[in-house]
Design an enzyme around this catalytic site. Sequence first.
Site, PDB file in Angstrom:
ATOM      1  N   GLU A 172      16.689  56.883  -0.180  1.00  0.00           N
ATOM      2  CA  GLU A 172      15.451  57.381   0.427  1.00  0.00           C
ATOM      3  C   GLU A 172      15.428  57.036   1.909  1.00  0.00           C
ATOM      4  O   GLU A 172      16.048  56.048   2.335  1.00  0.00           O
ATOM      5  CB  GLU A 172      14.255  56.726  -0.287  1.00  0.00           C
ATOM      6  CG  GLU A 172      12.900  57.173   0.265  1.00  0.00           C
ATOM      7  CD  GLU A 172      11.719  56.802  -0.640  1.00  0.00           C
ATOM      8  OE1 GLU A 172      11.910  56.024  -1.595  1.00  0.00           O
ATOM      9  OE2 GLU A 172      10.616  57.301  -0.376  1.00  0.00           O
ATOM     10  N   GLN A 206      17.574  51.108  -4.951  1.00  0.00           N
ATOM     11  CA  GLN A 206      18.175  52.234  -4.254  1.00  0.00           C
ATOM     12  C   GLN A 206      19.600  51.853  -3.874  1.00  0.00           C
ATOM     13  O   GLN A 206      19.976  50.695  -3.980  1.00  0.00           O
ATOM     14  CB  GLN A 206      17.351  52.611  -3.044  1.00  0.00           C
ATOM     15  CG  GLN A 206      15.939  53.077  -3.424  1.00  0.00           C
ATOM     16  CD  GLN A 206      15.188  53.750  -2.266  1.00  0.00           C
ATOM     17  OE1 GLN A 206      15.680  53.932  -1.180  1.00  0.00           O
ATOM     18  NE2 GLN A 206      13.942  54.110  -2.544  1.00  0.00           N
ATOM     19  N   TYR A 253      10.117  50.356 -12.941  1.00  0.00           N
ATOM     20  CA  TYR A 253      10.665  49.217 -12.199  1.00  0.00           C
ATOM     21  C   TYR A 253      10.428  47.932 -12.992  1.00  0.00           C
ATOM     22  O   TYR A 253       9.377  47.768 -13.620  1.00  0.00           O
ATOM     23  CB  TYR A 253       9.990  49.103 -10.830  1.00  0.00           C
ATOM     24  CG  TYR A 253      10.481  50.167  -9.860  1.00  0.00           C
ATOM     25  CD1 TYR A 253      11.650  49.964  -9.142  1.00  0.00           C
ATOM     26  CD2 TYR A 253       9.794  51.360  -9.697  1.00  0.00           C
ATOM     27  CE1 TYR A 253      12.114  50.930  -8.260  1.00  0.00           C
ATOM     28  CE2 TYR A 253      10.264  52.335  -8.817  1.00  0.00           C
ATOM     29  CZ  TYR A 253      11.425  52.107  -8.104  1.00  0.00           C
ATOM     30  OH  TYR A 253      11.896  53.071  -7.244  1.00  0.00           O
ATOM     31  N   GLU A 298      14.128  56.846 -11.246  1.00  0.00           N
ATOM     32  CA  GLU A 298      14.016  55.606 -10.459  1.00  0.00           C
ATOM     33  C   GLU A 298      13.941  54.440 -11.427  1.00  0.00           C
ATOM     34  O   GLU A 298      13.086  54.436 -12.328  1.00  0.00           O
ATOM     35  CB  GLU A 298      12.773  55.616  -9.561  1.00  0.00           C
ATOM     36  CG  GLU A 298      12.890  56.545  -8.371  1.00  0.00           C
ATOM     37  CD  GLU A 298      11.689  56.502  -7.430  1.00  0.00           C
ATOM     38  OE1 GLU A 298      11.015  55.451  -7.338  1.00  0.00           O
ATOM     39  OE2 GLU A 298      11.437  57.534  -6.787  1.00  0.00           O
ATOM     40  N   ASN A 340       7.810  64.358  -6.384  1.00  0.00           N
ATOM     41  CA  ASN A 340       8.092  62.980  -6.786  1.00  0.00           C
ATOM     42  C   ASN A 340       6.768  62.248  -7.009  1.00  0.00           C
ATOM     43  O   ASN A 340       5.852  62.342  -6.183  1.00  0.00           O
ATOM     44  CB  ASN A 340       8.865  62.260  -5.661  1.00  0.00           C
ATOM     45  CG  ASN A 340       8.924  60.751  -5.890  1.00  0.00           C
ATOM     46  OD1 ASN A 340       9.673  60.282  -6.741  1.00  0.00           O
ATOM     47  ND2 ASN A 340       8.122  59.989  -5.154  1.00  0.00           N
ATOM     48  N   GLU A 341       6.669  61.568  -8.098  1.00  0.00           N
ATOM     49  CA  GLU A 341       5.465  60.767  -8.411  1.00  0.00           C
ATOM     50  C   GLU A 341       4.199  61.516  -8.010  1.00  0.00           C
ATOM     51  O   GLU A 341       3.364  61.012  -7.260  1.00  0.00           O
ATOM     52  CB  GLU A 341       5.549  59.377  -7.754  1.00  0.00           C
ATOM     53  CG  GLU A 341       6.703  58.571  -8.311  1.00  0.00           C
ATOM     54  CD  GLU A 341       6.677  57.081  -7.995  1.00  0.00           C
ATOM     55  OE1 GLU A 341       5.846  56.629  -7.187  1.00  0.00           O
ATOM     56  OE2 GLU A 341       7.512  56.352  -8.571  1.00  0.00           O
TER      57      GLU A 341
HETATM   58  O1  AHR Z   1      11.763  53.297  -4.500  1.00  0.00           O
HETATM   59  C1  AHR Z   1      10.629  53.016  -3.767  1.00  0.00           C
HETATM   60  C2  AHR Z   1       9.418  53.876  -4.145  1.00  0.00           C
HETATM   61  O2  AHR Z   1       9.057  53.595  -5.454  1.00  0.00           O
HETATM   62  C3  AHR Z   1       9.657  55.364  -4.151  1.00  0.00           C
HETATM   63  O3  AHR Z   1       9.510  55.919  -2.888  1.00  0.00           O
HETATM   64  C4  AHR Z   1       8.589  55.852  -5.068  1.00  0.00           C
HETATM   65  O4  AHR Z   1       8.944  57.046  -5.708  1.00  0.00           O
HETATM   66  C5  AHR Z   1       8.379  54.706  -6.023  1.00  0.00           C
HETATM   67  O5  AHR Z   1       7.051  54.382  -6.175  1.00  0.00           O
END
Ligand code: AHR
Length: 492
Positions: A27, A349, A245, A300, A174-175
């Site tokens: 990103e 990432q 995450y 992600e 995205n999101e």
């Molecule tokens: O990876 C960091 C951020 O986490 C990304 O930009 C977003 O899609 C997610 O919330």
Amino acid sequence: MKQFKMLVNTNDKIGHINRELYGHFSEHLGRCIYNGIYVGENSEIPNIHGIRKDMIEAFKNIKMPVLRWPGGCFADEYHWKDGIGDKATRKKMINTNWGGVVEDNSFGTHEFMELCELVGCEPYISGNVGSGTVRELSEWIEYMNFDGMSPMADLRRTNGREKPWKLKYLGIGNENWGCGGNMTPEYYADVYKQFATFCKDYGDNKLTKIACGANCNDYNWTEVMMKKLGQNGFWQAKGLGVHYYSVPEWNSKGFATKFNEDEYYRLISTVNYTETLLTRHTEIMNRYDPEGKVALVLDEWGTWFEVEEGTNPGFLYQQNTMRDAIVAAISLNIFNRHSKRLKMANLAQVCNVLQAIVLTEGEKMIKTPTYHVFDLFKEHQEGECVYCYTENENMREGKDAPMISSSASVKDDVLTITLANCSLEEDAEISCDLYGVEAKNVSARILTEEVHAHNTFEQPENVFIKDYTASLEGQKLRVKLPACSVVEVTIR
Ligand code: AHR
């Protein structure tokens, strides 16, 4: 030393492991692109058209299959036309999501596509839905994929690229439940269909359109999307995302290198939650799409800690220890076991951001423990995941934290088994019965160190892969797993 019985049956195939399960994500965030992958043509750091050569080699070595770009939250503010043509006149914008820094657009479509070509991976582009238009995204596809005469294909040629790149993977936003527009699933599903309709297939290239998926365990999002995107076996999307995450706790994320045992085991338990997540999203998808036409895409995933002291909080720069290696091993083993429905996963990432596989400082680049796990697991790519059962043990009462993580796959008559001993205290010995293979030769590789161990710019090889020993007695495999280790076993 704790003893564990295990069984692998290669006759029992669970799913095909698409190479894209081992994908990555880049990103415009912090030093992922600028001062990371991309140093510019005039840099003294060896580069090809501004892309670091050492990084290209590192990515090739782990057979990087796919790279997602340009975001993340950045994607829904990105206007692709700002990033093409003469670099001197490209528009400068503010990266409002990540540190408010100036984005000079010197890394755009051509640069990203060249990076993917140099690495030999598929590009996966996230289109701007939140602040972009249907026309803008439709034209981007025309620019990248059309071979004939048209305004966008001609513009591409003017900018020096004669042949189209044939983009395959396209994310529509995205999101969009958050930074991508704060939409409800019902609203987004309609917006998705509108955008997707105008992203055309050109020539023999078929787009794999991926709809924005749920935030973690928002099962309602998946339910609504599956309800609204399909009709009579026809699906408007080939993939549906999900983001997850792993953090010890969201209100107290802790630090990448400074953590105690309790935080470690809490984190491991949140990583194992991935299993529940994938199972439940898959169950919903199975109800609507029993034939498996729509893939689940974990676009992600990874660890998210507090940033390193003294670094920009908006840059999400964190170190990477053996703990991250264990996280990666548990996750990738889970992905293999879910490979029937899960067809792509992208670690967040790729460089200098969150659970990065490489870190840079000026001309120096180091490979993190997570990088080495991708190396240990790379032979699973395009294999058939096979049944693999371990008599396991929970490391912490009331927490989902099994001590041994495992998966197995077969490709070209080679059986690959990947294992992690997630305990920080106890060594393990695995005794594994093998069915369906004629095991003749065994070899192994190991990554093991104390859990806080990490590579630094001064000591880049504190954590690295070593050759290891495993033994075969007829159809029984024996292998010892030291506490906090990841092992790859290859049987021929
Ligand atoms: O990876 C960091 C951020 O986490 C990304 O930009 C977003 O899609 C997610 O919330």
